[in-house]
Design an enzyme around this catalytic site. Structure first.
Site, mmCIF file in Angstrom:
data_model
loop_
_atom_site.group_PDB
_atom_site.id
_atom_site.type_symbol
_atom_site.label_atom_id
_atom_site.label_comp_id
_atom_site.label_asym_id
_atom_site.label_seq_id
_atom_site.Cartn_x
_atom_site.Cartn_y
_atom_site.Cartn_z
ATOM 1 N N LYS A 101 0.888 -1.176 0.000
ATOM 2 C CA LYS A 101 0.000 0.000 0.000
ATOM 3 C C LYS A 101 0.922 1.221 0.000
ATOM 4 C CE LYS A 101 -1.689 2.993 2.008
ATOM 5 N NZ LYS A 101 -1.453 4.402 1.611
ATOM 6 N N CYS A 152 13.517 11.182 6.987
ATOM 7 C CA CYS A 152 13.437 10.771 8.397
ATOM 8 C C CYS A 152 14.800 10.852 9.048
ATOM 9 C CB CYS A 152 12.895 9.358 8.510
ATOM 10 S SG CYS A 152 14.046 8.142 7.890
ATOM 11 N N GLU A 178 8.282 16.960 15.195
ATOM 12 C CA GLU A 178 9.043 16.691 13.976
ATOM 13 C C GLU A 178 8.520 17.672 12.930
ATOM 14 O OE1 GLU A 178 8.221 13.005 11.874
ATOM 15 O OE2 GLU A 178 10.269 12.938 11.120
#
Ligand code: NAD
Length: 500
Positions: free
Chosen positions: A175, A283, A384
């Protein structure tokens, strides 16, 4: 003008979804609509899992050599289409063409690794564990595995997942991110061209409903997720409750610590590249730099270097910083910058509303932004940001910097810049972060190793790719066996545990 629709892959066929829910895939620089992607219906998700289940029996008994050769061919196909995929990736995601090629390349390395499956999936054997008895292990595939991927690496992260899962003998339902599924789909097309049989790899598109259906499905044995901490925590809980193996690689706040003995030129260039490359949407981006002692005086030099970066269309030559993925992402980053000012941090460089060419004037751009005097407890530090915003903090000593990092809930990546071996050793030993760089700003390991987040950045014990993922995607079975002949039979019933 009608745009192309992104297809589902079910049972080896690319099919048009019957969904009534679709979204546009939009170039974040130019705002051109590139395609539309469906949110697959529940029946379509079930169909993809059923196809993977049906394909598992024949695939698990396919020889190692056959599996390995498919990935040998696949790596060759990806290499041949690297520039084409990178161009598609830049169009839908925004990063520069060179960086998009890097995205494809880091995934290609995992495919190369998958071609070594023969030596990676070997068991262990011990002779004479008792007299005449041997024990060995089998690393057997689990069955149907699922992968859920984020928008920021639409080539590399899907390639972290399905090649190793399939090479181990599993079948897969992927996905991809609904924000930029096109480059992933091109890689999937090439995987079929390389010889992955019908049903072994399936793809559904969508958001929360598709993900939840995969987490709940009793025929799925393992789920790999990469994305935000909020969604990853949800996926981990939901899929674990349904009895699956789960690995979730999640959000980050990566600190680089700079000691005043570091190589100044290299360190400042590395910081600027790692903070603002891919517009901070990595990330492993450096989002906090902790300047220790006299390194605090390097701020003006850092700001000057960041100012020189060119903001614009990732497809244009000379661009250093492309757009953010969406209008919502830009609005969020701009709000956090405004909040940082209200909270009293010093805005050393403001990247809001950068100068842009006419062609991308409506793109989602924020230029390099630097704050100094950032403190724990502020939104700038605690959230973040996932944009081109670098927070500068100061520390009196290396120990103080290590304490700061270890008190942050995230533990994805960190780096130390120094010329002191003793300081580097102390840092490596004491910092509680999965991936540590010494004078390496983005220390993502190559696939001979595994990606290794720690604390809030990861749930599940085993990481993607490398040796750990073979354990994740296989069940270890031990077989203990003895063969009788007339010379080795002992005779009589024995009711005690063997003492030899
Ligand atoms: P995201 O969590 O919004 O989306 C990730 C996936 O989850 C997508 O496929 C999305 O469709 C799905 N999803 C979204 N909302 C959901 C919901 N409510 N329920 C179930 N599924 C849902 O992440 P993103 O914005 O695409 O990616 C950026 C994030 O990914 C950042 O936090 C970044 O740090 C993280 N990331 C982590 C790593 C790592 O290895 N640790 C690598 C890349 C990105």
């Amino acid at each position: 003008m009608s745009v192309a629709s992104v297809k589902l892959l079910i049972d080896g066929r690319f099919v048009e979804s019957r969904s009534s829910e679709w979204r546009d895939v939009v170039n974040p620089a130019t705002q051109a609509t590139l395609a539309r992607v469906p949110f697959a219906t529940h029946e379509e998700v079930m169909g993809a899992v059923a196809s993977a289940k049906k394909a598992f029996g024949p695939w698990r008994s396919t020889s190692i050599g056959t599996r390995a050769r498919i990935f040998l061919k696949y790596q060759q196909l990806i290499r041949g289409h690297q520039k084409e995929i990178a161009a598609l990736l830049t169009a839908e995601q925004g990063k520069t063409l060179a960086d998009a090629e890097g995205d494809v390349f880091r995934g290609l390395e995992v495919v190369e690794h998958a071609a070594n499956i023969g030596t990676l999936q070997m068991g262990e054997f011990a002779n004479n564990v008792a007299t005449g008895v041997d024990t060995f292990t089998l690393q057997q595939p689990l069955g149907v595995c699922a992968g859920i991927t984020p928008f920021n690496f639409p080539a590399m992260i899907p390639l972290w997942m399905f090649p190793m899962a399939i090479a181990c003998g599993n079948t897969f339902v992927l996905k991809p991110s609904e924000q930029d599924p096109m480059s992933t789909m091109r890689l999937v097309e090439l995987a079929l061209e390389a010889g992955i049989p019908p049903g072994v790899l399936n793809v559904v598109h969508g958001g929360a409903a598709a993900v939840d259906a995969l987490c709940d499905h009793p025929d799925i044995k393992a789920v790999s997720f990469v994305g935000s901490t909020r969604v990853g925590t949800h996926v981990h809980r939901r899929a674990s409750l349904a009895g699956k193996r789960v690995q979730c690689m999640m959000g980050a706040k990566n600190h680089a610590v700079v000691l005043s003995d570091a190589h100044r030129e290299q360190t400042l260039n590395n910081l600027v590249g790692a903070a603002f490359g891919a517009a901070g949407q990595r990330c492993m981006a450096v989002s906090v730099a902790v300047l220790v002692g006299e390194a605090g005086a390097w701020i003006p030099d850092l700001v000057e270097r960041a100012k020189k970066l060119t903001v614009g269309d990732g497809a244009a030559q000379g661009t250093d910083v492309g757009p953010l993925i969406s209008a919502a992402a830009r609005a969020r980053v701009e709000q956090l910058i405004a909040r940082g000012q209200e909270e009293g941090a010093k805005l050393e460089l403001d990247g809001r509303r950068p100068a842009l060419s006419e062609a991308v004037a409506h793109g989602h751009f924020v230029g390099p932004t630097i704050f100094s005097g950032v403190k724990p407890g502020s939104a700038l530090y605690d959230e973040e940001i996932f944009g081109p915003v670098l927070c500068l903090m100061s520390a009196a000593s290396l120990d103080e910097a290590i304490s700061l990092i270890n008190a942050n809930p995230n533990g994805n990546g960190t780096a130390l810049f120094t010329r002191s071996g003793a300081a580097a050793r102390r840092f490596k030993e004491e910092v509680d972060v999965g991936q540590v760089g010494i004078n390496v700003p983005i220390p993502v390991p190559v696939p001979l190793f595994s990606f290794t987040g720690s604390r809030g950045s990861k749930l599940g014990d085993l990481g993607p790719y490398g040796k750990q993922v073979v354990l994740f995607y296989t069940q270890t079975k031990t077989v203990t066996e003895r063969w009788f002949d007339d010379a080795t039979t002992t005779g009589g019933v024995n009711t005690t545990i063997s003492l030899r």
